[in-house]
Structures are given as C-alpha cells and as structure tokens.
Design a protein around this motif. Structure first.
Motif, short mmCIF file in Angstrom:
data_model
loop_
_atom_site.label_atom_id
_atom_site.label_comp_id
_atom_site.label_asym_id
_atom_site.label_seq_id
_atom_site.Cartn_x
_atom_site.Cartn_y
_atom_site.Cartn_z
N TYR A 7 17.26 27.03 -15.12
CA TYR A 7 16.31 25.96 -14.84
C TYR A 7 16.49 25.48 -13.40
O TYR A 7 17.61 25.45 -12.88
CB TYR A 7 16.56 24.76 -15.75
CG TYR A 7 16.18 24.94 -17.20
CD1 TYR A 7 15.20 24.13 -17.79
CD2 TYR A 7 16.81 25.88 -18.01
CE1 TYR A 7 14.86 24.26 -19.12
CE2 TYR A 7 16.47 26.02 -19.35
CZ TYR A 7 15.51 25.20 -19.90
OH TYR A 7 15.18 25.34 -21.22
N THR A 41 12.37 28.23 -16.02
CA THR A 41 11.79 26.91 -16.23
C THR A 41 11.99 26.08 -14.97
O THR A 41 13.09 26.00 -14.43
CB THR A 41 12.45 26.19 -17.42
OG1 THR A 41 12.36 27.02 -18.58
CG2 THR A 41 11.76 24.87 -17.70
N ILE A 231 21.42 25.41 -17.65
CA ILE A 231 20.57 25.70 -18.82
C ILE A 231 20.56 24.53 -19.81
O ILE A 231 19.51 23.95 -20.08
CB ILE A 231 21.04 26.99 -19.53
CG1 ILE A 231 20.97 28.19 -18.57
CG2 ILE A 231 20.18 27.25 -20.76
CD1 ILE A 231 21.57 29.47 -19.14
N TYR A 232 21.72 24.19 -20.35
CA TYR A 232 21.74 23.28 -21.49
C TYR A 232 21.46 21.83 -21.12
O TYR A 232 20.72 21.13 -21.85
CB TYR A 232 23.07 23.42 -22.24
CG TYR A 232 23.24 24.81 -22.81
CD1 TYR A 232 22.34 25.29 -23.76
CD2 TYR A 232 24.24 25.65 -22.38
CE1 TYR A 232 22.46 26.58 -24.28
CE2 TYR A 232 24.38 26.94 -22.88
CZ TYR A 232 23.48 27.39 -23.83
OH TYR A 232 23.60 28.67 -24.32
N ARG A 235 17.77 21.52 -20.53
CA ARG A 235 17.05 21.57 -21.80
C ARG A 235 16.99 20.19 -22.46
O ARG A 235 16.02 19.85 -23.14
CB ARG A 235 17.75 22.53 -22.77
CG ARG A 235 17.38 23.98 -22.59
CD ARG A 235 18.05 24.78 -23.67
NE ARG A 235 17.58 26.15 -23.69
CZ ARG A 235 18.00 27.07 -24.56
NH1 ARG A 235 18.89 26.73 -25.48
NH2 ARG A 235 17.55 28.30 -24.52
N ARG A 236 18.04 19.40 -22.22
CA ARG A 236 18.08 18.05 -22.82
C ARG A 236 16.99 17.16 -22.23
O ARG A 236 16.52 16.23 -22.90
CB ARG A 236 19.47 17.44 -22.64
CG ARG A 236 20.54 18.17 -23.44
CD ARG A 236 21.91 17.53 -23.34
NE ARG A 236 22.87 18.28 -24.14
CZ ARG A 236 23.76 19.14 -23.66
NH1 ARG A 236 23.85 19.33 -22.35
NH2 ARG A 236 24.59 19.78 -24.45
N LEU A 238 13.96 18.22 -21.48
CA LEU A 238 12.75 18.59 -22.21
C LEU A 238 12.80 18.08 -23.65
O LEU A 238 11.77 17.66 -24.20
CB LEU A 238 12.57 20.10 -22.19
CG LEU A 238 12.45 20.74 -20.80
CD1 LEU A 238 12.17 22.23 -20.92
CD2 LEU A 238 11.38 20.06 -19.96
N GLU A 239 13.98 18.09 -24.25
CA GLU A 239 14.11 17.56 -25.61
C GLU A 239 13.85 16.05 -25.61
O GLU A 239 13.20 15.52 -26.52
CB GLU A 239 15.50 17.86 -26.16
CG GLU A 239 15.76 17.31 -27.55
CD GLU A 239 14.77 17.82 -28.58
OE1 GLU A 239 14.46 17.06 -29.52
OE2 GLU A 239 14.28 18.96 -28.46
#
Length: 252
Positions: A7, A41, A231-232, A235-236, A238-239
């Motif tokens: 990302y 992303t 990455i992780y 992602r949070r 987007l969550e």
C-alpha cells in the motif's frame, strides 16, 4: 507476504490539484510505476493548506474519478482511494466538516502535515484538536520535524495520545541524506513506525520508492515488521472506513 500487495498511503497523484502530477498522463505513469514496485492499493492525498493549496473538493473528486476510471481500464488490480494531506491549523475540524479536506479513504484517519520548526507543545495542541473529535491523526513524514528528531520519547508520547507515525520511503532508504536515514532507522528499531508512504510528486520529480523501502525494511528489521507497516496497518484504514460507512464509528 508481498504477494498480497503493498500500500501507498501518502502520494500526490491526483492531476492538476496541487504540486504533484501535472496532468492525467503523468498521473497514470506514476500509478504504473507504483504497480511495478508491488503496490496494489493507493490512497491519494492531495495537499490542503489554506493560502497555498486550496483546490475545491469538487475539482479534486472530479480529477480523482477520472484517474481511477482510467487506471481501472488499464489495470483492474489497482485500487485507488482518496484523502487529503491536511496542513495543521486551528481550523482542521471545520475544513473536514466542510469537506474541503478529506480523511483517508473516508475513514477517521487524517494525514496531518506539520511545519518543520513546530514545537512539541504546538504538536500536542494540533493533535488534540483532531483526537478530541474522534479522528486519528497520521503524522506525515515525521522525520522532518526537529522536535521529533531531537526527542524520540516525544514520539512515544504522541502515539500514546492516539497519533500514528508515517515516514517517507526516500528518507528510509537514504535519498534525503544520512542524518534522516539514521533517524528513521532508530525509529524503526524502536517499533514506533506505523506507515511508510512514498510522498511521490511526479514520475521523475520525487518518484515513488516504496518497493525499495519495503525491501530495505525486510532486510534490516524482518518481513513481519515490513508487512505490518506496508500492508496490515494500511488495511486497518480501509477497515475503519468500512465501519464508519456502516455507522459503527461515530465522530463527536
């Protein structure tokens, strides 16, 4: 886990709205360069700074939608989201409420730019404005600010307040000089880095080096840590945006 896709949560690829991509052609080339580095992303973050960068929200969204549609037609593996790089001021909340500035991908995370000579007390005040209203400030290119470089404990204080730390890829790999690279290394070693962004502004002028930074951090600090940052943690964001849209996250 790079096969999951990296990302980039800080970049200036929306054409013609700030000092980043000058037109659609350059913006598409920037996205293509990101793809080659393993990025799948992107959160585009055009500047919003009163008196310097004040693009209308409608124009930013229009140019972003054109870019996203064009990219989708070329490469359906790339996902693009929109936010702002919001310059710290006492008016941040009204600028967000008026939709002149945008949190990241519609989440409660706000990419927050400070000025280089800012003091620790000023940082606390500005972060407090956002945090008190339920936002999550992500401090853009934290390595640039003297009050942070001179006191790593202050960075820990900011994290305890509820802020997140973002470093620029160029600083991490040494493109901005040895002193900043050394500081980034120290901060990474402490475990107090949440994100690395490209802060790219062009295909040749300040290009993205996210891929190089990912490889460097894998080598120096391990792939697990690199995956968390590239990455992780992104992602949070987007969550968080999904939860906000679903109405499970409220802003005061």
């Amino acid at each position: 886990m790079q096969e999951l896709g990296l990302y980039d949560i800080h970049c200036h690829i929306v054409p013609g709205v700030d000092d980043g991509a000058v037109n659609l052609e350059e913006a598409v080339k920037m996205v293509e360069a990101q793809y080659k580095q393993g990025i799948r992303t992107i959160i585009a973050t055009p500047h919003f700074r009163k008196g310097m960068f004040e693009p209308s929200a409608s124009e930013v969204k229009k140019q972003f939608q054109i870019l996203r549609k064009t990219v989708w037609e070329i490469n359906k593996d790339m996902r693009l989201y929109l936010g702002s790089e919001l310059y710290a001021s006492e008016n941040m909340i009204s600028q967000i409420k008026d939709k002149r500035a945008m949190p990241m991908a519609g989440s409660n995370y706000v990419l927050t730019e400070l000025y280089e000579a800012i003091t620790a007390s000023q940082v606390r005040a500005y972060l407090g404005i956002l945090i008190s209203k339920g936002y999550r400030p992500v401090i853009a290119h934290a390595e640039r600010y003297g009050c942070m470089r001179n006191d790593i404990n202050f960075i820990e204080d900011m994290i305890e307040m509820g802020a997140y730390i973002q470093l620029n890829a160029d600083s991490v790999i040494g493109k901005e000089g040895f002193a900043l690279k050394r500081f980034c290394k120290k901060l990474l070693k402490s475990g107090n880095v949440h994100f690395v962004g490209s802060d790219c502004h062009g295909i040749k002028r300040r290009p993205s080096r996210i891929g190089e930074a990912y490889v460097y951090i894998c080598r120096k600090f391990g792939q697990e840590y690199a995956d968390e940052i590239f990455i992780y943690n992104p992602r949070r964001i987007l969550e968080d945006a999904r939860q906000k849209r679903a109405g499970t996250k409220k802003i005061v």
